[in-house]
Each structure stands twice: as structure tokens, then as C-alpha cells.
Design an enzyme around this catalytic site. Structure first.
Site, PDB file in Angstrom:
ATOM      1  N   PHE A 142      35.418  40.375  44.153  1.00 14.77           N
ATOM      2  CA  PHE A 142      36.830  40.688  43.908  1.00 14.77           C
ATOM      3  C   PHE A 142      37.230  40.414  42.462  1.00 14.77           C
ATOM      4  CE2 PHE A 142      36.997  39.272  48.457  1.00 14.77           C
ATOM      5  CZ  PHE A 142      37.566  40.405  49.006  1.00 14.77           C
TER       6      PHE A 142
ATOM      7  N   ARG B  84      58.333  55.743  36.732  1.00 17.20           N
ATOM      8  CA  ARG B  84      57.560  54.775  35.940  1.00 17.20           C
ATOM      9  C   ARG B  84      56.359  55.509  35.359  1.00 17.20           C
ATOM     10  NH1 ARG B  84      55.106  49.563  39.068  1.00 17.20           N
ATOM     11  NH2 ARG B  84      53.939  51.180  40.164  1.00 17.20           N
TER      12      ARG B  84
ATOM     13  N   ASN C 228      55.171  43.628  39.314  1.00 19.98           N
ATOM     14  CA  ASN C 228      55.011  45.064  39.050  1.00 19.98           C
ATOM     15  C   ASN C 228      55.061  45.852  40.337  1.00 19.98           C
ATOM     16  OD1 ASN C 228      54.464  45.295  36.264  1.00 19.98           O
ATOM     17  ND2 ASN C 228      52.453  44.331  36.609  1.00 19.98           N
TER      18      ASN C 228
ATOM     19  N   GLY D 162      42.116  34.748  44.847  1.00 20.51           N
ATOM     20  CA  GLY D 162      43.182  35.735  44.640  1.00 20.51           C
ATOM     21  C   GLY D 162      43.791  36.224  45.944  1.00 20.51           C
TER      22      GLY D 162
ATOM     23  N   TYR E 188      42.169  51.113  33.785  1.00 21.55           N
ATOM     24  CA  TYR E 188      41.902  50.336  34.998  1.00 21.55           C
ATOM     25  C   TYR E 188      41.021  51.144  35.956  1.00 21.55           C
ATOM     26  CZ  TYR E 188      42.671  48.449  39.674  1.00 21.55           C
ATOM     27  OH  TYR E 188      42.487  47.992  40.959  1.00 21.55           O
TER      28      TYR E 188
ATOM     29  N   THR F 271      43.052  54.527  43.007  1.00 24.44           N
ATOM     30  CA  THR F 271      43.483  55.194  41.767  1.00 24.44           C
ATOM     31  C   THR F 271      42.326  55.950  41.098  1.00 24.44           C
ATOM     32  OG1 THR F 271      43.172  53.206  40.461  1.00 24.44           O
ATOM     33  CG2 THR F 271      45.380  53.593  41.272  1.00 24.44           C
TER      34      THR F 271
HETATM   35  P1  NAD Z   1      44.059  38.961  42.259  1.00 23.03           P
HETATM   36  O1  NAD Z   1      44.380  38.995  40.806  1.00 23.03           O
HETATM   37  O2  NAD Z   1      44.996  38.271  43.166  1.00 23.03           O
HETATM   38  O3  NAD Z   1      42.605  38.372  42.484  1.00 23.03           O
HETATM   39  C1  NAD Z   1      41.579  38.482  41.527  1.00 23.03           C
HETATM   40  C2  NAD Z   1      40.892  37.137  41.425  1.00 23.03           C
HETATM   41  O4  NAD Z   1      39.841  37.219  40.456  1.00 23.03           O
HETATM   42  C3  NAD Z   1      41.847  36.025  40.954  1.00 23.03           C
HETATM   43  O5  NAD Z   1      41.648  34.867  41.732  1.00 23.03           O
HETATM   44  C4  NAD Z   1      41.436  35.788  39.516  1.00 23.03           C
HETATM   45  O6  NAD Z   1      41.699  34.478  39.066  1.00 23.03           O
HETATM   46  C5  NAD Z   1      39.950  36.113  39.582  1.00 23.03           C
HETATM   47  N1  NAD Z   1      39.387  36.501  38.288  1.00 23.03           N
HETATM   48  C6  NAD Z   1      39.897  37.367  37.392  1.00 23.03           C
HETATM   49  N2  NAD Z   1      39.078  37.486  36.336  1.00 23.03           N
HETATM   50  C7  NAD Z   1      38.027  36.663  36.579  1.00 23.03           C
HETATM   51  C8  NAD Z   1      36.857  36.340  35.852  1.00 23.03           C
HETATM   52  N3  NAD Z   1      36.597  36.879  34.659  1.00 23.03           N
HETATM   53  N4  NAD Z   1      35.978  35.461  36.394  1.00 23.03           N
HETATM   54  C9  NAD Z   1      36.221  34.893  37.616  1.00 23.03           C
HETATM   55  N5  NAD Z   1      37.319  35.162  38.321  1.00 23.03           N
HETATM   56  C10 NAD Z   1      38.211  36.039  37.819  1.00 23.03           C
HETATM   57  O7  NAD Z   1      43.867  40.484  42.714  1.00 23.03           O
HETATM   58  P2  NAD Z   1      43.685  41.073  44.164  1.00 23.03           P
HETATM   59  O8  NAD Z   1      44.900  41.879  44.469  1.00 23.03           O
HETATM   60  O9  NAD Z   1      43.224  40.044  45.106  1.00 23.03           O
HETATM   61  O10 NAD Z   1      42.517  42.115  43.866  1.00 23.03           O
HETATM   62  C11 NAD Z   1      41.151  41.779  44.066  1.00 23.03           C
HETATM   63  C12 NAD Z   1      40.293  42.917  43.547  1.00 23.03           C
HETATM   64  O11 NAD Z   1      40.675  44.113  44.203  1.00 23.03           O
HETATM   65  C13 NAD Z   1      40.449  43.179  42.051  1.00 23.03           C
HETATM   66  O12 NAD Z   1      39.179  43.506  41.528  1.00 23.03           O
HETATM   67  C14 NAD Z   1      41.372  44.382  41.994  1.00 23.03           C
HETATM   68  O13 NAD Z   1      41.149  45.173  40.861  1.00 23.03           O
HETATM   69  C15 NAD Z   1      40.974  45.124  43.262  1.00 23.03           C
HETATM   70  N6  NAD Z   1      42.047  45.978  43.794  1.00 23.03           N
HETATM   71  C16 NAD Z   1      43.278  45.433  44.068  1.00 23.03           C
HETATM   72  C17 NAD Z   1      44.275  46.246  44.576  1.00 23.03           C
HETATM   73  C18 NAD Z   1      45.642  45.696  44.879  1.00 23.03           C
HETATM   74  O14 NAD Z   1      46.556  46.513  45.076  1.00 23.03           O
HETATM   75  N7  NAD Z   1      45.850  44.395  44.977  1.00 23.03           N
HETATM   76  C19 NAD Z   1      44.036  47.606  44.813  1.00 23.03           C
HETATM   77  C20 NAD Z   1      42.763  48.108  44.541  1.00 23.03           C
HETATM   78  C21 NAD Z   1      41.770  47.277  44.038  1.00 23.03           C
HETATM   79  C1  UD1 Z   2      49.729  49.818  41.422  1.00 22.38           C
HETATM   80  C2  UD1 Z   2      48.735  50.332  40.454  1.00 22.38           C
HETATM   81  C3  UD1 Z   2      47.378  50.335  41.125  1.00 22.38           C
HETATM   82  C4  UD1 Z   2      47.000  48.922  41.520  1.00 22.38           C
HETATM   83  C5  UD1 Z   2      48.078  48.385  42.435  1.00 22.38           C
HETATM   84  C6  UD1 Z   2      47.868  46.905  42.683  1.00 22.38           C
HETATM   85  C7  UD1 Z   2      49.992  51.770  38.952  1.00 22.38           C
HETATM   86  C8  UD1 Z   2      50.238  53.189  38.508  1.00 22.38           C
HETATM   87  N1  UD1 Z   2      49.154  51.624  39.996  1.00 22.38           N
HETATM   88  O1  UD1 Z   2      49.724  50.749  42.509  1.00 22.38           O
HETATM   89  O2  UD1 Z   2      46.405  50.842  40.284  1.00 22.38           O
HETATM   90  O3  UD1 Z   2      45.753  48.918  42.193  1.00 22.38           O
HETATM   91  O4  UD1 Z   2      49.371  48.529  41.846  1.00 22.38           O
HETATM   92  O5  UD1 Z   2      48.061  46.158  41.566  1.00 22.38           O
HETATM   93  O6  UD1 Z   2      50.511  50.831  38.361  1.00 22.38           O
HETATM   94  N2  UD1 Z   2      57.961  51.072  42.897  1.00 22.38           N
HETATM   95  C9  UD1 Z   2      59.342  51.097  42.726  1.00 22.38           C
HETATM   96  N3  UD1 Z   2      59.941  49.989  42.204  1.00 22.38           N
HETATM   97  C10 UD1 Z   2      59.250  48.855  41.852  1.00 22.38           C
HETATM   98  C11 UD1 Z   2      57.834  48.848  42.044  1.00 22.38           C
HETATM   99  C12 UD1 Z   2      57.222  49.979  42.561  1.00 22.38           C
HETATM  100  O7  UD1 Z   2      59.998  52.090  43.014  1.00 22.38           O
HETATM  101  O8  UD1 Z   2      59.860  47.888  41.368  1.00 22.38           O
HETATM  102  C13 UD1 Z   2      57.320  52.258  43.488  1.00 22.38           C
HETATM  103  C14 UD1 Z   2      56.268  52.899  42.594  1.00 22.38           C
HETATM  104  O9  UD1 Z   2      56.861  53.850  41.745  1.00 22.38           O
HETATM  105  C15 UD1 Z   2      55.324  53.509  43.647  1.00 22.38           C
HETATM  106  C16 UD1 Z   2      55.431  52.554  44.841  1.00 22.38           C
HETATM  107  O10 UD1 Z   2      56.644  51.836  44.652  1.00 22.38           O
HETATM  108  O11 UD1 Z   2      55.808  54.769  44.050  1.00 22.38           O
HETATM  109  C17 UD1 Z   2      54.268  51.567  44.903  1.00 22.38           C
HETATM  110  O12 UD1 Z   2      54.170  50.905  43.648  1.00 22.38           O
HETATM  111  P1  UD1 Z   2      53.202  49.639  43.435  1.00 22.38           P
HETATM  112  O13 UD1 Z   2      53.411  48.650  44.511  1.00 22.38           O
HETATM  113  O14 UD1 Z   2      53.358  49.189  42.022  1.00 22.38           O
HETATM  114  O15 UD1 Z   2      51.766  50.247  43.690  1.00 22.38           O
HETATM  115  P2  UD1 Z   2      51.019  51.449  42.943  1.00 22.38           P
HETATM  116  O16 UD1 Z   2      51.768  51.933  41.775  1.00 22.38           O
HETATM  117  O17 UD1 Z   2      50.651  52.461  43.978  1.00 22.38           O
END
Ligand code: NAD
Ligand code: UD1
Length: 344
Positions: free
Chosen positions: A84, A296, A200, A12, A152, A130
Site C-alpha cells: 500500500f 475541480r 480533498n 494508512g 499519480y 484513475t
Molecule cells: P494512506 O496515505 O492512508 O496510506 C498510505 C500509507 O503508506 C501511509 O501509512 C503512509 O505513511 C505510507 N507511506 C507513504 N509513503 C511511504 C514510504 N515511502 N515508505 C513507507 N511508507 C510510506 O493512503 P490509502 O488511502 O490507504 O491508500 C493506500 C494505497 O492505495 C496507496 O498506494 C494509494 O495510492 C492507493 N489508492 C488509494 C485510493 C484511495 O482513494 N484512498 C484509491 C486508489 C489507490
Molecule cells: C480522488 C483522486 C483519485 C484518488 C482518490 C483518493 C482526483 C482527480 N482523483 O478521486 O485519483 O485515488 O481521490 O485519494 O483528485 N467533490 C466535491 N466536493 C469536494 C470533494 C469532492 O464535489 O469537496 C466531488 C468531486 O468533484 C468528485 C467526487 O466528489 O466528483 C469524488 O471526489 P473525491 O472524493 O476527491 O474522489 P476522486 O476525485 O474520484
């Protein structure tokens, strides 16, 4: 002594960047991933970038004890596990909470149970900012109340609690890292974030607008109690986050007695949506058309970390600024307009 690490979800966004940093530090990796939200090409590119083949893939689901055991069998022995694998879309967690409790909580339980049986007790877990809910006081310290407001965040906090209980029950070394908003990509532009469908998150949306594949950005909410009315977040370069994982793992491996750690991983510096648009335009010379629209659902006004505890304990702090986050996100998007796939 082995230097092998098991990474679940290693294909990921965050996992692939962390895998690269660990390979460069000389670790051997076994990746367990079911590619639910990723592409095996990411791992080929990680090996290319690292100039290393010390990465083995086990395709499987972290909820499946047979797959997890197979991954450990392939490892022989491991020094640590970085977990992860999980789901991260807040809105999907509201419409399908059971899937989130199953993958995030049950997946973590199966992993921890297998580790316990095999006597591997060093674990780094991906948690999230979050868990703080809708806080009013900043910056956020780790001891501040956790008030998760959607499934979540509830599932992530539940796993933190399960892991804390494990630490109290036996000889575990566990770190829960509460990430703020990871963005950016490896500066080579070869690995990055590859969302399926309409993004998103803010950065992937901005880069798709910059590339012309989306007309304009909707700025969600302009009446928040922030300096310009738009939402403020603590954006963090994914390479800084990847390095935070290697620092955490190296820290855990030095501990000789049970150890439990919960750390914010952020920069401590919040930017509004309008700050990010301006920063992106300055860093790339491109213009990002946008319109202000309503809030949102589920968004909070502001999240901003106090990163001091991570600095004190790990000696880690973020070094890359907003301009670099923007440049590297754009380099990835420009070189890979359809991500790792052939079409968007
Ligand atoms: P991502 O979706 O890119 O990576 C997650 C990986 O886990 C993917 O490769 C997916 O295929 C794998 N996966 C999902 N379900 C699985 C399963 N059941 N078995 C095996 N593999 C599985 O997401 P990311 O952004 O790299 O996030 C990694 C971790 O960090 C996640 O747990 C996510 O919740 C957490 N996290 C992400 C963010 C963010 O903003 N990206 C913020 C806070 C926490
Ligand atoms: C979101 C998730 C968070 C998750 C993270 C990574 C929510 C409420 N939170 O964080 O739990 O860990 O993504 O997947 O969904 N924004 C815009 N226009 C857009 C997209 C975002 O204005 O098209 C704004 C949002 O309102 C926010 C900021 O940009 O103020 C960041 O948004 P985003 O990147 O989606 O992150 P979070 O919402 O913080």
C-alpha cells in the site's frame, strides 16, 4: 509453513482496515511504514480490535533497501506482501511529479527487487481506477484502454507494467487491484480515514461539515453529462476493500504456477455528489449545507467499475451499501473529531 504477511503502508487508511481483517483471519503481520501520511495509533487500535498482538511494526521507508530488508528479517519468512505504501494526491502529483515517481515507482521497484533477492514472489499491489483516464463507456472492464492523465495515475500504471513484466520473467504471483473510491470506516468508529488539513476527498469533507468544523460543502461541477450534472463515482466501503485484499491474497497463495491478475475493485454502482449528500443526510439525520461551484481541475465526469471479474475469480463482491458507508464514516468522525491526533 508460515502464515506471515508483510504490509507496506499498513498504518494508512486502507492498510489499517486490511491489517485488521488479516489479523482476524489468523495471519501474523509485519508492517513497514514511515508514517508519512499516518499515525502509529492506528496500529494500536487495530491490535485492540483484533484482540491480537501478532502485528509487528518496522518504521522505515519503502525506498530504502535497508529498511525493506529489515522488515523481511523481522518476518523470517513471509507468505505474501501487500504493497500500500505510496502517495495518492492527484494535485500534488501535478506540482511535484518527481516525488510521485520516486515514492510510487522507485519504492515499488526497491520492494520488488528485495523480494526477488529473497525469493518471496507473492505480491498484491494498490492500483487505481484513475488509470482509465477520462473514459466514455461504462461500466469499466479491465481490458479497456488505460490513458492516465496525471502523474499519480501514470506512476500507478508504470508499476503495473513493471510487475506484469516481472510475472513474465519468472515465477511470481502478482495481483494489481484497481480501487474505485474507498470510503467509510470500521463500524466500531475506532479506525478510519485521517486526512491532514483540508480534506480533498468528498467523504471526509462531508463528515467535517456534519461535525460543524467546516461551514459547507463545495460541489465541484454541476454541468457534467450525468443524471444530475454532478460527478459520479463508484464508492466502495473500506471494509469491503479490505476483504478484497484477503480474498486476493488467499487466491494467489493457491496458485501453483506463475500468476498475473489485474482486477477492478468497486461495487459497479455509481452515485453522484448530490446522491451522496442525500444518502448521508438520510443515513445520519444530519443536514449538509452545500453550494454548487465550478468544476475541480482534473476531475472526470464519471467512473464506474464492472466488478464481475473479481467476483468470478475471487468470489468477492462488495456487500455494504451507501447508507452503511455514510453511517460508518460519520461514526468515525464523531468519535475522532481530530482523527488520531490531538488537534486538527
Ligand atoms: P494512506 O496515505 O492512508 O496510506 C498510505 C500509507 O503508506 C501511509 O501509512 C503512509 O505513511 C505510507 N507511506 C507513504 N509513503 C511511504 C514510504 N515511502 N515508505 C513507507 N511508507 C510510506 O493512503 P490509502 O488511502 O490507504 O491508500 C493506500 C494505497 O492505495 C496507496 O498506494 C494509494 O495510492 C492507493 N489508492 C488509494 C485510493 C484511495 O482513494 N484512498 C484509491 C486508489 C489507490
Ligand atoms: C480522488 C483522486 C483519485 C484518488 C482518490 C483518493 C482526483 C482527480 N482523483 O478521486 O485519483 O485515488 O481521490 O485519494 O483528485 N467533490 C466535491 N466536493 C469536494 C470533494 C469532492 O464535489 O469537496 C466531488 C468531486 O468533484 C468528485 C467526487 O466528489 O466528483 C469524488 O471526489 P473525491 O472524493 O476527491 O474522489 P476522486 O476525485 O474520484
Amino acid at each position: 509453513m508460515t502464515n506471515r504477511v508483510l504490509i507496506t503502508g499498513g498504518a494508512g487508511f486502507i492498510g489499517s482496515h486490511t491489517a485488521l481483517v488479516l489479523l482476524e483471519q489468523g495471519y501474523e503481520l509485519v508492517i513497514l511504514d514511515n508514517f508519512d501520511n499516518s499515525n502509529p495509533k492506528a496500529l494500536d487500535r487495530v491490535k485492540d480490535l483484533a484482540g491480537s498482538k501478532a502485528l509487528e511494526l518496522v518504521e522505515g521507508d519503502v525506498r530504502d533497501p535497508t529498511a525493506v530488508n529489515r522488515a523481511f528479517d523481522n518476518c523470517g519468512s513471509v507468505e505474501g506482501v501487500i504493497h500500500f505504501a505510496g502517495l495518492k494526491a492527484v494535485s500534488e502529483s501535478v506540482t511535484n511529479p518527481l516525488r510521485y515517481w520516486d515514492v510510487n515507482v522507485n519504492g515499488s521497484r526497491v520492494l520488488a527487487a528485495t523480494m526477488e533477492k529473497r525469493n518471496f514472489r507473492t505480491l498484491v499491489f494498490s492500483s487505481t481506477s484513475t488509470v482509465y483516464g477520462e473514459p466514455e463507456n461504462f461500466p469499466l472492464h479491465e481490458e479497456m484502454p488505460t490513458v492516465p492523465v496525471h502523474p499519480y495515475a501514470q506512476t500507478k500504471l508504470a508499476v503495473e507494467q513493471m510487475l506484469n513484466a516481472l510475472c513474465r520473467s519468472g515465477n511470481w504471483r502478482i495481483a494489481c487491484l484497481r480501487y474505485f473510491n474507498p470510503v467509510g470506516a470500521h463500524p466500531s468508529g475506532r479506525i478510519g480515514e485521517d486526512p491532514l488539513g483540508i480534506p480533498n476527498n468528498l467523504f471526509p469533507f462531508i463528515t467535517q461539515v456534519a461535525a460543524g468544523s467546516r461551514k459547507k460543502l463545495n460541489v465541484f461541477g454541476s454541468d457534467y453529462p450525468t443524471h444530475d450534472g454532478t460527478g459520479v463515482r463508484d464508492y466502495l466501503h473500506v471494509m469491503d476493500l479490505a476483504e478484497a485484499h484477503s480474498s486476493t491474497l488467499n487466491h494467489l497463495l493457491k496458485q501453483t504456477s506463475p500468476h498475473q491478475l489485474t482486477l477492478n475493485i468497486g461495487t459497479g454502482c455509481g452515485f453522484s455528489v448530490l446522491d451522496v449528500i442525500r444518502g448521508f443526510e438520510e443515513a445520519t439525520g444530519l443536514s449538509i449545507p452545500y453550494q454548487l461551484v465550478s468544476r475541480r481541475p482534473g476531475d472526470v465526469p464519471k467512473l464506474e467499475a464492472c466488478p464481475q471479474k473479481a467476483k468470478n475469480i475471487l468470489g468477492w463482491s462488495a456487500t455494504r451499501d451507501l447508507a452503511q458507508m455514510c453511517r460508518d464514516s460519520w461514526a468515525w468522525q464523531r468519535a475522532n473529531p481530530t482523527g488520531y491526533r490531538d488537534v486538527l
